[in-house]
Every structure is written in structure tokens, then in C-alpha cells.
Design an enzyme around this catalytic site. Structure first.
Site, mmCIF file in Angstrom:
data_model
loop_
_atom_site.group_PDB
_atom_site.id
_atom_site.type_symbol
_atom_site.label_atom_id
_atom_site.label_comp_id
_atom_site.label_asym_id
_atom_site.label_seq_id
_atom_site.Cartn_x
_atom_site.Cartn_y
_atom_site.Cartn_z
ATOM 1 N N ARG A 1 6.306 -6.994 3.500
ATOM 2 C CA ARG A 1 5.187 -7.450 3.336
ATOM 3 C C ARG A 1 4.438 -6.088 2.973
ATOM 4 N NH1 ARG A 1 0.679 -6.154 7.140
ATOM 5 N NH2 ARG A 1 1.088 -4.208 6.234
ATOM 6 N N ASN B 1 -9.650 3.274 6.412
ATOM 7 C CA ASN B 1 -8.742 3.056 5.266
ATOM 8 C C ASN B 1 -7.867 4.657 7.034
ATOM 9 O OD1 ASN B 1 -6.686 4.288 3.895
ATOM 10 N ND2 ASN B 1 -8.412 4.332 1.811
ATOM 11 N N TYR C 1 -3.769 4.542 -4.347
ATOM 12 C CA TYR C 1 -3.417 4.206 -3.331
ATOM 13 C C TYR C 1 -3.689 2.808 -3.307
ATOM 14 C CZ TYR C 1 -0.947 3.119 1.187
ATOM 15 O OH TYR C 1 -0.715 2.281 1.442
ATOM 16 N N ASN D 1 -5.878 -5.555 3.054
ATOM 17 C CA ASN D 1 -5.596 -4.900 1.534
ATOM 18 C C ASN D 1 -4.795 -6.577 0.398
ATOM 19 O OD1 ASN D 1 -7.539 -2.738 2.264
ATOM 20 N ND2 ASN D 1 -5.758 -1.364 3.642
ATOM 21 N N LYS E 1 2.038 6.770 -0.592
ATOM 22 C CA LYS E 1 1.546 7.615 1.048
ATOM 23 C C LYS E 1 1.956 8.964 1.521
ATOM 24 C CE LYS E 1 0.142 4.382 3.954
ATOM 25 N NZ LYS E 1 -0.738 3.975 4.854
ATOM 26 N N ASP F 1 2.414 3.276 10.862
ATOM 27 C CA ASP F 1 1.224 3.253 10.438
ATOM 28 C C ASP F 1 0.328 1.931 10.600
ATOM 29 O OD1 ASP F 1 -1.686 4.752 9.332
ATOM 30 O OD2 ASP F 1 -0.976 4.262 7.216
ATOM 31 N N ASP F 2 1.123 0.875 9.717
ATOM 32 C CA ASP F 2 0.721 -0.467 10.239
ATOM 33 C C ASP F 2 -0.060 -1.004 11.187
ATOM 34 O OD1 ASP F 2 1.533 -1.103 7.464
ATOM 35 O OD2 ASP F 2 3.011 -0.824 7.497
ATOM 36 N N GLU G 1 6.435 1.922 7.376
ATOM 37 C CA GLU G 1 5.459 1.269 6.352
ATOM 38 C C GLU G 1 5.760 -0.118 5.269
ATOM 39 O OE1 GLU G 1 1.897 2.018 5.548
ATOM 40 O OE2 GLU G 1 3.140 3.520 6.419
ATOM 41 N N ASP G 2 5.096 -0.676 5.921
ATOM 42 C CA ASP G 2 4.997 -2.504 5.101
ATOM 43 C C ASP G 2 6.731 -2.986 6.083
ATOM 44 O OD1 ASP G 2 2.405 -1.930 4.844
ATOM 45 O OD2 ASP G 2 3.005 -1.960 2.214
#
Length: 590
Positions: free
Chosen positions: A191, A490, A138, A446, A209, A304-305, A281-282
Site C-alpha cells: 500500500r 507531513n 519524499y 498522498n 524515509k 508511521d502510517d 511502512e506502507d
């Protein structure tokens, strides 16, 4: 229980009617998880896998781990060298080989190759060496892997749903070989970490993930589905790259985008049922908030973000109170970055303060200030702000620079979620240290290159007084004869246990109180010996135990809120969570 029947010359497994699924709700079709490790299981595919086919099946392949009896029974004689290795010896050999690689991306590729070849050994390696291998599978290495995904792509590891599949998404989902899916991680690649639009190459994120869902949260690999929604990319470099694996067009937006996502979400529910967890995610800010708002009342969804980052940061802040003193309500928070992560963290902090003090949310938000690319978010800017920033526009004169905002607001906690590296300058850290005995500095962006400051900078510029945590890992720092161990905020601390809690309770919706429960469960896992090193997070070596405790608290909250469907409620939720966790140890075959 299961029974075996003949079907056109092949044996197949049929689950007996009336028997519930096992291990947190996945049907245990192959009997692998309901069997204890010393019981014999049959390596089913469509028929009993044997010989060359068995060695090519990552779910059942053990390589040199097949014993003499298994080699006879499954026609493996001559297909393997004569030596028989234990799983531990295989693990030792692979770790020895991995450590020889100087380039992190080469380690990543070796790990992905192992996952495609021998699934149980991959997870055994990851679980037993989690602190060493987490940065490989990851962040930060996965970021580079996504950037180069077109070049290193060998075998598809998930489902690619593009605009070409519009109107046929349900059929595409049925193409996936596993039918009992519990967790889907989906991205549209717009993103990726702090790296921007990587289009179809963002697949590395859902794959990474979900490997953590299994390794850290114990969700069975066959219950995990990585998905990339490909609507094009605005990354000119990728569009010109001859090795780019996605659609060569600009990103679809508006109605076309919304219809594709809507079809995907409907197909997921139709194919996998009400209780499948969909983790966004993203996604870019504008889509992330909209998708979460649109589907949180009709599906089991989690971003999650926004939510995972918020929960892990809140846990660190709750734990840090033991070092800095006071309650959350006594502190003032300043954020650099007002996107998904920044506003998500801010909202969860405000919710926790509201819960603790019984003050209204509008009041507790006033302890929290945000700086975006145009400066401090203040009420005079309200008309031009995006909707998710408006609750954070407080009465104050306009301030452009972060340093000026720090001097004006005098925060006790500085949080970076901007995705822009080197923004916590020497002057900013010194200013924080001038009015705080122990300034709390979280540089969350990150990968490592985008971190607002390094651990060494934070400790050096604060003269060893800062309490520091980051999104990507940093090595311990020696300053003035003392060794400081930086914590890592994290998301992997939270989302695997959070997902396990939803699954074992049969939750049908995600509620903010579950996120607060997860944060509180993580915070209590920080031991005094961790605090003594300046850590506000527990070590990753205990992550499965931590995940079980988080899962238990999340499940308990689901039952309390009436959102759990798995009845009756297990008496000991921690033990139940542990019993549902996937074990990577080899099974013995008949």
C-alpha cells in the site's frame, strides 16, 4: 577511544573494551563523530581507502572537495581536475544544476545518484535546502519513483528479503556491510502512499524515509537500514512488466506471510539487539494493525502510517486551537477514511482528550466519527466491521454519503485520510463553512493527485475562512487580496525526532504517551508569525531544532515510564539530542 592494529598487512580499527558507543548509541568505529570537525580522521574501509577506491566510496568521497594535502596523501593526483572546491561551492553548483530540471523525477534521480556518490554532500544539500528538496526525495515525487523503480533502478540501496530467503534471513542481514544498525524502515510494498500495491518497487519508501531520519533527525546514515520484504504482488501491470525487479507471483498471505515476517523480526533482534527501532511502512491495513499488535510488546516497533500520522495531525490540531478557540474536547471530528491513518489519528485524539479531561477513552471516542467506503460507521454495522473500526461505531442512523454525514454530524474538524482524490467537494466545504466560523480542513492523502481537495479549493469554497493543511505540499494561495500559506501535515515533522528520542534514551518499547509527548512538543514550536499566515505547523527550515525538542520530550517520557536503558539520564536532553546529531560537513583526512 580506539586503537589501530595490523591485521594481515591491513590496518583495522578495534574499539577499546569498556568504552560506550557515541552519538546516541552507535559505535563510532571510524572516530568520525567523536572527532570535532577540525580534527583529522582516517577514511577507513577494510583498509585505508585511497586513490580510485576513495573516489568510489560514498562515505568518504569529497570529489573536488579534497584539498592539496589530501590529494598527495591519498594518491588522488591526476584522478581529479586541479580545482579545489569548498563544500559550499559544490552545494551551490549542484543546486544550480538541480533547478534546471523541469521534471521532478529527474531531480529525484539526480539526488539518488549524489547519495550513491558523495553521502555528506547529499545530506548537506538536503539539510540546507530542506523545503525545496523534501518534495523531491519524499512525497510526492517518491511515489512516481516507486511506480517507475524497475526502469530507474541502478544500484541496490537496501536489503531485499523475499520468499526465496526464507530460513536464511539472519544470513541475509549479515550480508549488509554496516553492523551497528539503529533504525530499520521496512515495507512489503502492498500500500505505497495512495498508489496501491507496488510490490518490490516500494523500496523507494524506506530509502526516502531513512534519508529523512538522517537529514532531519540526525541519525547517522551508517546506522540506517532500508528493507523491502518481497512476498509477490497482486499488481497485474507489474507482473507483466519485463522490467519489474521483484518476485513474479501473487502475494503470499496467511501462514506463509506470517512465518516470513516472524523470522525477519527474530533475526533483526538477534543480529542488532533489543534497542533497534523497526518502523513498519506502507503495509496494507489488515497486516499493519496485526503486525503492530503482535510485536509492540516484544520489539521496539513503530508504524508511521498509524502512529506517526496520528502524532503529526494531533500536533496540528493542538496548535490550531489558538486560531479556532476551545479545547480538543469542545470539538467534533469527522474522518473520511477509516484505515490505518484514520483510525490511528482518531485513537490518538481520543487519548489526548482523555488525558486532558480525565474522561474514560470509551467516552472521548464519541466525539469522533468515521466514514468509510460504505458510509458513516454506526453501531448497526458493528457485526460486519473490521476489528479496528469497531470502537468508532456510535449510535446513529445509517448515512451513506460524506455530504450527508457532514450535515448530520456538524463537525468542526474534517479530516481526509481516504487515499481518494477530489472527495472534499465544493458542497462539502460549503457545508463545513455554513456552521463553522473557521472550519478546520485537513486533506491528508498522498501524493498530491490523491489529496481530498487542493489548498485553492479549500480557501475559495470557504471564502477564505478555512484553516487548511494537507499531506502533500501546496503553493500559497491568493484569495480576496490575502495570501494564505497552506500547512503540510507531513510525518517528517515527527518520525525523525521521535526516532532520535528513542535512540538517545535507549528505549526498549514504544508507548502511546511518547506519541502524545511528540505531538505536544511539535505544537509549541508554532510561532505567532506562523499563525498569522494561517499555518498550524512551523516552517521546515527549523526542522533540526524541532527534531531535537521532540527527541528530548520523547526521551523524557521514556525515562518517566521506566522504558529507557541509557543511564544515567542526561541533565539537558535537548542539548544531548543536538550533540548526538550527525553533521554532514566534510572531515579533513590524515
Amino acid at each position: 577511544m580506539e586503537k589501530t592494529v595490523m591485521n594481515g598487512g591491513h590496518y583495522s580499527v578495534v574499539e577499546e573494551e569498556g568504552k560506550a558507543g557515541f552519538g546516541g548509541g552507535v559505535e563510532d568505529v571510524y572516530g568520525e563523530d567523536s572527532a570535532t570537525e577540525d580534527q583529522l580522521v582516517t577514511p577507513w574501509t577494510i583498509s585505508v581507502a585511497s586513490g580510485y577506491t576513495l573516489l568510489r566510496d560514498p562515505h568518504h568521497n569529497k570529489g573536488l572537495g579534497f584539498n592539496e594535502k589530501e590529494r598527495d596523501a591519498h594518491y588522488l593526483r591526476g584522478l581529479l581536475p586541479p580545482a579545489v572546491f569548498t563544500q559550499e561551492l559544490q552545494e551551490k553548483r549542484l543546486m544550480h544544476n538541480l533547478r534546471k530540471y523541469d521534471v521532478p523525477l529527474h531531480r529525484y534521480m539526480a539526488m539518488m545518484d549524489l547519495q550513491e556518490r558523495n553521502e555528506r554532500l547529499f545530506y548537506k544539500l538536503l539539510i540546507d535546502n530542506v523545503e525545496e528538496l523534501l518534495p523531491v526525495v519524499y512525497t510526492p515525487t517518491v511515489g512516481e519513483a516507486c511506480q517507475k523503480y524497475g526502469s530507474i533502478f541502478s544500484r541496490p540501496q537496501g536489503l531485499y528479503i523475499s520468499l526465496k530467503e526464507k530460513g536464511k534471513i539472519l544470513e541475509v542481514l549479515k550480508n549488509w556491510p554496516e553492523k551497528s544498525i539503529q533504525v530499520i524502515v521496512v515495507t512489503d510494498g502492498e500500500r505505497i502512499l495512495g498508489l496501491g500495491d507496488l510490490g518490490c518497487q516500494g523500496m523507494g519508501i524506506p530509502v526516502g524515509k531513512l534519508s529523512l531520519y538522517t537529514a532531519l533527525g540526525g541519525i547517522r546514515p551508517s546506522a540506517c537500514l532500508p528493507v523491502t520484504i518481497d512476498v509477490g504482488t497482486n499488481n497485474e501491470q507489474l507482473l507483466k512488466d519485463e522490467f519489474y525487479i521483484g518476485l513474479r507471483q501473487k502475494r503470499a498471505t496467511g501462514q506463509e506471510y506470517a512465518e516470513l515476517l516472524d523470522e525477519f523480526m527474530s533475526a533483526v533482534k538477534q543480529n542488532y539487539g533489543e534497542k533497534v527501532l523497526v518502523q513498519f511502512e506502507d503495509f496494507a491495513n489488515h497486516n499493519a494493525f496485526e503486525l503492530l499488535t503482535r510485536y509492540r510488546s516484544t520489539h521496539l516497533v513503530f508504524n508511521d502510517d498509524i502512529q506517526g500520522t496520528a502524532s503529526v495531525v494531533l500536533a496540528g490540531l493542538i496548535a490550531a486551537l489558538k486560531l479556532v478557540g476551545g479545547t480538543l474536547a469542545d470539538h467534533t471530528f469527522l474522518f473520511l477514511g477509516a484505515g490505518e491513518a484514520g483510525t490511528g489519528i482518531a485513537e490518538l485524539i481520543a487519548l489526548e482528550i482523555s488525558k486532558q479531561t480525565k474522561a474514560p477513552l470509551e467516552e472521548t471516542r464519541k466525539k469522533i466519527w468515521l466514514v468509510d467506503s460504505r458510509g458513516l460507521i454506526v453501531s448497526s454495522r458493528k457485526e460486519s466491521l473490521q476489528h479496528f473500526k469497531k470502537p468508532w461505531a456510535h449510535e446513529h442512523e445509517p448515512v451513506k454519503a460524506l455530504l450527508d454525514a457532514v450535515k448530520a454530524i456538524k463537525p468542526t474538524v474534517l479530516i481526509g485520510s481516504s487515499g481518494v482524490g477530489k472527495t472534499f467537494t465544493k458542497e462539502v466545504v460549503e457545508a463545513m463553512s455554513s456552521f463553522n466560523k473557521k472550519p478546520l480542513i485537513l486533506a491528508l492523502s498522498n501524493p498530491t493527485s490523491q489529496s481530498e481537495c487542493t489548498a485553492e479549493e479549500a480557501y475559495t469554497w470557504s471564502k477564505g475562512r478555512a484553516i487548511f493543511a494537507s499531506g502533500s505540499p501546496f503553493d500559497p494561495v491568493e484569495y480576496d487580496g490575502k495570501v494564505f500559506v497552506p500547512g503540510q501535515a507531513n510525518n517528517a515533522y515527527i518520525f525523525p525526532g521521535f526516532g532520535l528520542g528513542l535512540i538517545i534514551s535507549g528505549a526498549i518499547r514504544v508507548h502511546d504517551d511518547m506519541l502524545l509527548a511528540a505531538s505536544e512538543a511539535l505544537a509549541v514550536q508554532v510561532a505567532q508569525e506562523n499563525f498569522d499566515k494561517g499555518l498550524i505547523y512551523p516552517p521546515f527550515t527549523n526542522i533540526r531544532k524541532i527534531s531535537a525538542h521532540i527527541a528530548a520530550k520523547v526521551a523524557a517520557k521514556a525515562y518517566e515510564l521506566g522504558l529507557a536503558s541509557r543511564l544515567p539520564r542526561p541533565k539537558d536532553l535537548v542539548k544531548y539530542a543536538e550533540s548526538c546529531m550527525y553533521s554532514p560537513n566534510y572531515r579533513s583526512y590524515r
